[in-house]
Design a protein around this motif. Structure first.
Motif, PDB file in Angstrom:
ATOM      1  N   ARG A   1       0.787   4.317  -2.724  1.00 43.22           N
ATOM      2  CA  ARG A   1       0.593   5.719  -2.322  1.00 43.22           C
ATOM      3  C   ARG A   1       1.713   6.604  -2.858  1.00 43.22           C
ATOM      4  O   ARG A   1       1.466   7.743  -3.277  1.00 43.22           O
ATOM      5  CB  ARG A   1       0.523   5.824  -0.796  1.00 43.22           C
TER       6      ARG A   1
ATOM      7  N   GLU B   1       0.825  -1.202   0.000  1.00 37.52           N
ATOM      8  CA  GLU B   1       0.000   0.000   0.000  1.00 37.52           C
ATOM      9  C   GLU B   1       0.863   1.258   0.000  1.00 37.52           C
ATOM     10  O   GLU B   1       0.522   2.257  -0.639  1.00 37.52           O
ATOM     11  CB  GLU B   1      -0.930  -0.012   1.212  1.00 37.52           C
TER      12      GLU B   1
ATOM     13  N   PRO C   1      -5.726   5.420  -3.414  1.00 36.59           N
ATOM     14  CA  PRO C   1      -5.264   6.798  -3.592  1.00 36.59           C
ATOM     15  C   PRO C   1      -5.467   7.271  -5.032  1.00 36.59           C
ATOM     16  O   PRO C   1      -5.620   6.460  -5.935  1.00 36.59           O
ATOM     17  CB  PRO C   1      -3.785   6.734  -3.226  1.00 36.59           C
TER      18      PRO C   1
END
Length: 331
Positions: free
Chosen positions: A161, A157, A213
């Motif tokens: 991002r 993750e 995101p």
């Protein structure tokens, strides 16, 4: 022994396949000529993006994708494609030659990829919240390796991002550059266009999707209310999908052409399984951000494409120039 008529038919079919390749802003920066049983693939310098792509890296990736389509088309027709990249230093616009080699029998995998050439479409939005299995991501990476490039699925993750952040940063900086914005808008096509290139309004949603995101897309419509509408009851998709980076070890024009072939092989394999791709080149067009991605995320390999892959229930439009505009025939 093949006849002249068979050779001409195979060459024409290969060029017809080539023009379906993806290209930056659908600029279609190529032209083709024939010498006997050999296809010459040229860059069209009038279609290079001088501000966004001054070195021509994205243009060569686009042309590399067209070369793979030629190879697949010839293979399906029973010819071994013999490829030379950058064959003549005195003719820098000549990027590749593809010759009809020995007769061969295409495998099922080659046939599968070839079938997707006219079906593949670029996606310019979010994806449905349907995960891409790890083994499928591994299969996509194997397709890239077959062409000498590396496809790295970003599994953390934090990594996703970071790539979203550098994409947003690049997009916001580029939006302050009026000349660069006008260069992008040059390739935006209005509804009902008669042009066969550029990005039509059927290729992106009227209201830009916001992923989480967020990976922003280019603004092709600007102040126009262009783009397709979703049904009123439909909630907009929000998943970024599987984020991946295509990279090479050297960073040379020949490797850009190889990266384009790897990219197209990945896209065709994905399309055969109902998976589409969205591209993000903004950060790779800014030297310092590209170096950041190379050093911090790719162990020194050169990023050639940031992409997202996923499932979408939407179809999108595309444009292609007529063959007569890009094919000079026998020379």
């Amino acid at each position: 022994m093949r006849t002249a008529e068979e050779t001409a038919a195979a060459v024409r079919a290969a060029v017809e396949a080539a023009v379906w390749a993806p290209s930056v802003h659908n600029t279609q920066p190529w032209s083709f000529a024939v010498r006997g049983d050999e296809i010459d693939v040229f860059a069209d310098p009038e279609r290079r993006l001088p501000l966004q792509d001054p070195a021509g890296r994205e243009m060569l990736i686009s042309i590399g994708a067209a070369v793979l389509n030629i190879r697949l088309s010839l293979a399906v027709l029973g010819y071994e494609p013999v490829v030379r990249l950058l064959p003549d230093p005195d003719r820098p616009a000549l990027l590749a030659t593809v010759r009809l080699g020995a007769e061969t029998e295409p495998g099922e995998h080659t046939r599968m990829l070839h079938e997707q050439i006219p079906r593949r479409r670029t996606h310019r939005g979010a994806f449905l919240d349907v995960p891409i299995p790890r083994n499928f991501a591994d299969a996509l990476a194997a397709e890239a390796r077959a062409e000498g490039a590396r496809l790295t699925p970003v599994r953390s993750e934090a990594g996703v991002r970071v790539l979203a952040a550098v994409t947003r940063a690049a997009q916001e900086v580029q939006e302050q550059d009026r000349a660069l914005c006008l260069e992008v808008l040059r390739w935006a096509r209005p509804p009902g266009t008669s042009r066969g290139d550029g990005v039509p309004p059927e290729a992106y949603p009227r209201r830009p999707d916001r992923t989480e995101p967020d990976f922003p897309q280019r603004h092709y419509s600007r102040d126009h209310l262009w783009g397709y509408d979703r049904p009123p009851a439909a909630s907009p998709p929000a998943s970024p999908g599987l984020v991946a980076v295509l990279s090479t070890v050297p960073d040379t024009p020949e490797e850009w052409l190889r990266a384009g072939q790897a990219l197209q092989r990945v896209l065709l394999f994905a399309a055969a399984h109902g998976v589409r791709a969205a591209f993000h080149t903004q950060a790779l067009e800014m030297h310092h951000l590209r170096e950041f991605v190379r050093e911090e995320l790719l162990d020194g390999e050169y990023p050639q494409m940031i992409m997202r892959l996923g499932i979408t229930g939407e179809d999108s439009g595309t444009l292609r120039r007529p063959l007569a505009e890009v094919f000079a025939g026998a020379g």
